[in-house]
Design an enzyme around this catalytic site. Sequence first.
Site, PDB file in Angstrom:
ATOM      1  N   GLY A  15      16.946 -24.044 -14.670  1.00 63.18           N
ATOM      2  CA  GLY A  15      17.696 -24.771 -15.697  1.00 63.18           C
ATOM      3  C   GLY A  15      18.017 -23.956 -16.934  1.00 63.18           C
ATOM      4  N   ASN A 110      31.006 -27.099 -11.970  1.00 57.56           N
ATOM      5  CA  ASN A 110      29.909 -26.315 -11.403  1.00 57.56           C
ATOM      6  C   ASN A 110      30.066 -24.882 -11.881  1.00 57.56           C
ATOM      7  OD1 ASN A 110      27.634 -25.724  -9.744  1.00 57.56           O
ATOM      8  ND2 ASN A 110      29.010 -24.897  -8.185  1.00 57.56           N
ATOM      9  N   HIS A 112      29.267 -20.826 -10.718  1.00 59.22           N
ATOM     10  CA  HIS A 112      28.948 -19.987  -9.561  1.00 59.22           C
ATOM     11  C   HIS A 112      28.838 -18.540 -10.031  1.00 59.22           C
ATOM     12  CE1 HIS A 112      28.819 -18.905  -5.332  1.00 59.22           C
ATOM     13  NE2 HIS A 112      29.577 -17.871  -5.658  1.00 59.22           N
TER      14      HIS A 112
HETATM   15  C1  GRF Z   1      22.896 -19.789 -11.603  1.00 61.15           C
HETATM   16  O1  GRF Z   1      23.018 -18.466 -11.221  1.00 61.15           O
HETATM   17  C2  GRF Z   1      24.085 -20.571 -11.129  1.00 61.15           C
HETATM   18  O2  GRF Z   1      25.260 -19.828 -11.094  1.00 61.15           O
HETATM   19  C3  GRF Z   1      23.692 -20.924  -9.743  1.00 61.15           C
HETATM   20  O3  GRF Z   1      22.326 -21.212  -9.831  1.00 61.15           O
HETATM   21  C4  GRF Z   1      21.755 -20.494 -10.897  1.00 61.15           C
HETATM   22  C5  GRF Z   1      21.040 -21.454 -11.778  1.00 61.15           C
HETATM   23  O4  GRF Z   1      20.242 -20.829 -12.749  1.00 61.15           O
HETATM   24  N1  GRF Z   1      24.544 -21.932  -9.191  1.00 61.15           N
HETATM   25  P1  GRF Z   1      19.514 -21.712 -13.835  1.00 61.15           P
HETATM   26  O5  GRF Z   1      18.720 -22.800 -13.118  1.00 61.15           O
HETATM   27  O6  GRF Z   1      20.558 -22.301 -14.735  1.00 61.15           O
HETATM   28  O7  GRF Z   1      18.604 -20.788 -14.582  1.00 61.15           O
END
Ligand code: GRF
Length: 200
Positions: A15, A110, A112
């Site tokens: 998160g 979202n 990515h």
């Molecule tokens: C990020 O790299 C995001 O792009 C991917 O999952 C990861 C989440 O990281 N979909 P975090 O939980 O926000 O630290």
Amino acid sequence: LDNTLNIGLLASGSGSNVEAILQSIKDKRLDANPCFVLSNNSAAPVKERAFKYAVPFYHISGRTHPEEDGVAFAIIDLIEKYQIDVLVLAGYMKMLPGEVIKHLGGKITNIHPSLLPKFGGAGMYGMRVHRAVIEAGETESGATVHAVTEEYDKGKILGRCRVDVDEDETEETLARKVLACEHKIYSIVLQKIASGEISW
Ligand code: GRF
């Protein structure tokens, strides 16, 4: 007139993106009202981050709602309860039910960790993305914020942030750089949605 965007944040793990967004709101760089943090994982560290910013945390998964469409209905209930304008997915590792996407008219974002449309799609997540980027000999990578549709990583691109892939780059160093980039770009894109600068 209150134009503040009501957002609900969804995450499965650390998160750090959720925290970056909550901090942007606190710093008044993002005009949004963080209504809840939802996770499919009751033990996800994102829960502590929600508490830290005094945002309600909900655990909704196939375990809490095993009945057919239970997860979808529970998420729709939250959307209604808080009058959510936009659902913000940040490291949410579950496919969002189609009913939820339809209910919000696709107002779901979202993030990515690659420059979509490159290195996206089913099975492309986490370190796999960075490994594929390095193996392909790319000289740049980055992060993409996009609209969520019922197909993985295919919705409209709302914003991207680039990083160089250096000669001696490893998956780990690239992952760190891209994550830092994610923390910046997500709030910027959400603010453009809040101000009406970005349309879906
Ligand atoms: C990020 O790299 C995001 O792009 C991917 O999952 C990861 C989440 O990281 N979909 P975090 O939980 O926000 O630290």
